[in-house]
Design an enzyme around this catalytic site. Structure first.
Site, mmCIF file in Angstrom:
data_model
loop_
_atom_site.group_PDB
_atom_site.id
_atom_site.type_symbol
_atom_site.label_atom_id
_atom_site.label_comp_id
_atom_site.label_asym_id
_atom_site.label_seq_id
_atom_site.Cartn_x
_atom_site.Cartn_y
_atom_site.Cartn_z
ATOM 1 N N TYR A 245 -3.853 -8.268 14.583
ATOM 2 C CA TYR A 245 -5.077 -8.249 15.403
ATOM 3 C C TYR A 245 -5.958 -9.497 15.214
ATOM 4 O O TYR A 245 -6.945 -9.658 15.939
ATOM 5 C CB TYR A 245 -5.876 -6.970 15.160
ATOM 6 N N ASN B 4 -2.692 1.397 15.844
ATOM 7 C CA ASN B 4 -3.122 1.023 17.205
ATOM 8 C C ASN B 4 -3.496 2.311 17.937
ATOM 9 O O ASN B 4 -3.225 3.405 17.445
ATOM 10 C CB ASN B 4 -2.020 0.232 17.922
ATOM 11 N N SER C 225 -7.255 -5.102 10.628
ATOM 12 C CA SER C 225 -7.403 -6.069 11.739
ATOM 13 C C SER C 225 -7.057 -7.517 11.385
ATOM 14 O O SER C 225 -7.093 -8.373 12.268
ATOM 15 C CB SER C 225 -8.828 -6.053 12.339
ATOM 16 N N THR C 226 -6.754 -7.817 10.123
ATOM 17 C CA THR C 226 -6.614 -9.239 9.764
ATOM 18 C C THR C 226 -5.175 -9.751 9.851
ATOM 19 O O THR C 226 -4.903 -10.893 9.479
ATOM 20 C CB THR C 226 -7.161 -9.521 8.348
ATOM 21 N N GLY C 227 -4.248 -8.915 10.340
ATOM 22 C CA GLY C 227 -2.868 -9.367 10.538
ATOM 23 C C GLY C 227 -2.644 -9.627 12.016
ATOM 24 O O GLY C 227 -3.190 -10.577 12.595
ATOM 25 N N GLY D 27 3.553 -4.602 10.945
ATOM 26 C CA GLY D 27 2.622 -4.759 9.824
ATOM 27 C C GLY D 27 2.585 -3.544 8.912
ATOM 28 O O GLY D 27 3.607 -2.892 8.653
ATOM 29 N N VAL D 28 1.387 -3.219 8.452
ATOM 30 C CA VAL D 28 1.233 -2.121 7.493
ATOM 31 C C VAL D 28 1.560 -0.775 8.158
ATOM 32 O O VAL D 28 2.087 0.137 7.513
ATOM 33 C CB VAL D 28 -0.179 -2.159 6.847
ATOM 34 N N ASP D 29 1.304 -0.672 9.446
ATOM 35 C CA ASP D 29 1.607 0.543 10.212
ATOM 36 C C ASP D 29 3.108 0.830 10.157
ATOM 37 O O ASP D 29 3.538 1.955 9.839
ATOM 38 C CB ASP D 29 1.140 0.305 11.661
ATOM 39 N N ILE E 27 0.831 -1.219 0.000
ATOM 40 C CA ILE E 27 0.000 0.000 0.000
ATOM 41 C C ILE E 27 0.863 1.268 0.000
ATOM 42 O O ILE E 27 0.423 2.315 -0.473
ATOM 43 C CB ILE E 27 -0.991 -0.022 1.189
HETATM 44 N N1 AR6 Z 1 0.698 -3.092 2.273
HETATM 45 C C1 AR6 Z 1 -0.546 -3.609 2.319
HETATM 46 N N2 AR6 Z 1 -0.962 -4.470 3.260
HETATM 47 C C2 AR6 Z 1 -0.062 -4.823 4.214
HETATM 48 C C3 AR6 Z 1 1.265 -4.321 4.252
HETATM 49 C C4 AR6 Z 1 1.629 -3.405 3.219
HETATM 50 N N3 AR6 Z 1 2.853 -2.870 3.150
HETATM 51 N N4 AR6 Z 1 1.899 -4.864 5.317
HETATM 52 C C5 AR6 Z 1 1.018 -5.691 5.919
HETATM 53 N N5 AR6 Z 1 -0.158 -5.669 5.261
HETATM 54 P P1 AR6 Z 1 -1.572 -5.603 10.259
HETATM 55 P P2 AR6 Z 1 -3.832 -5.232 12.117
HETATM 56 C C6 AR6 Z 1 -1.408 -6.387 5.536
HETATM 57 O O1 AR6 Z 1 -0.953 -6.603 11.154
HETATM 58 O O2 AR6 Z 1 -4.154 -6.675 12.041
HETATM 59 C C7 AR6 Z 1 0.466 -2.912 14.038
HETATM 60 O O3 AR6 Z 1 1.504 -3.230 14.905
HETATM 61 C C8 AR6 Z 1 -1.341 -7.651 6.363
HETATM 62 O O4 AR6 Z 1 -0.929 -8.750 5.551
HETATM 63 O O5 AR6 Z 1 -0.693 -4.589 9.617
HETATM 64 O O6 AR6 Z 1 -4.948 -4.226 12.000
HETATM 65 C C9 AR6 Z 1 -0.384 -1.750 14.548
HETATM 66 O O7 AR6 Z 1 0.420 -0.767 15.189
HETATM 67 C C10 AR6 Z 1 -2.805 -7.765 6.796
HETATM 68 O O8 AR6 Z 1 -3.577 -8.356 5.768
HETATM 69 O O9 AR6 Z 1 -2.736 -4.753 11.030
HETATM 70 C C11 AR6 Z 1 -1.317 -2.432 15.501
HETATM 71 O O10 AR6 Z 1 -0.687 -2.656 16.748
HETATM 72 C C12 AR6 Z 1 -3.238 -6.307 6.934
HETATM 73 O O11 AR6 Z 1 -2.235 -5.522 6.291
HETATM 74 C C13 AR6 Z 1 -1.581 -3.769 14.841
HETATM 75 O O12 AR6 Z 1 -0.430 -4.016 14.004
HETATM 76 C C14 AR6 Z 1 -3.390 -5.828 8.361
HETATM 77 O O13 AR6 Z 1 -2.364 -6.411 9.160
HETATM 78 C C15 AR6 Z 1 -2.795 -3.714 13.931
HETATM 79 O O14 AR6 Z 1 -3.071 -5.015 13.481
#
Ligand code: AR6
Length: 172
Positions: A122, A25, A118-120, A33-35, A12
């Protein structure tokens, strides 16, 4: 003009859209993750702006600039942690998508990309989350005259297949 809803397989942080959504968060101070990817690509000015926001409740969202990202804005939303599905998770996830769209409308955004909130880390099951994502976004867009394109940005081929299936099954 019809609104385009599409599903992409991409990082993204590479998308040159008006706004990307961050799965943050409640501290808004970065994470994995994406954050983590968004903060790394945007650079330290993003963290400075986030610090001034003073956090965000689960289900709510906040707007910042995109700094070094190709996207002009980042809309940070805080998804629910999956606790088995009986703790209001779907209502909170719907709220993330609705609030992000509302903020995008207020900022005059025309193109917007969501990760799978939320699908990573969380742990929200993506088969359930994708249905909430698509149906909520579709409903929220009916109130928008500015947004022209919304992309669901999937980070893996498996996630892409799940979203494609959910999009086919959702009745416009
Ligand atoms: N581009 C697009 N999607 C992505 C990328 C990217 N570069 N990287 C990961 N994803 P997550 P959550 C996908 O864990 O579950 C953080 O530590 C990933 O494969 O990023 O909402 C925050 O600070 C998944 O499908 O977010 C919070 O503490 C999706 O993004 C916590 O993680 C979401 O996964 C939030 O957890």
């Amino acid at each position: 003009m019809p609104i385009v809803i599409d599903v992409l397989h991409a990082d993204i942080t590479t998308l040159a859209v008006d706004a990307i959504v961050n799965a943050a968060n409640p501290s808004l101070l970065g994470g994995g993750g994406v954050d983590g990817a968004i903060h790394r690509s945007a650079g330290p000015d993003l963290l400075d702006e986030c610090r001034r926001l003073g956090g965000c409740a689960t289900g709510d969202a906040r707007l910042t600039k995109g700094y070094r990202l190709p996207a002009k804005f980042v809309i940070h939303t805080v998804g629910p942690v999956w606790r088995g599905g009986e703790c209001g998770e779907s209502r909170l996830l719907e709220s993330c998508y609705r609030r992000a769209i509302q903020i995008a409308i207020d900022a005059g955004v025309k193109s917007l990309a969501f990760p799978s909130i939320s699908t990573g880390i969380y742990g929200y099951p993506i088969e359930l989350a994708s249905v909430v994502a698509i149906s909520t976004v579709r409903a929220a867009l009916s109130e928008s005259e500015t947004i022209r394109e919304v992309s669901f940005c999937c980070f893996s081929a498996t996630d892409l297949a799940v979203y494609r299936r959910a999009l086919r099954h959702d009745i416009p």
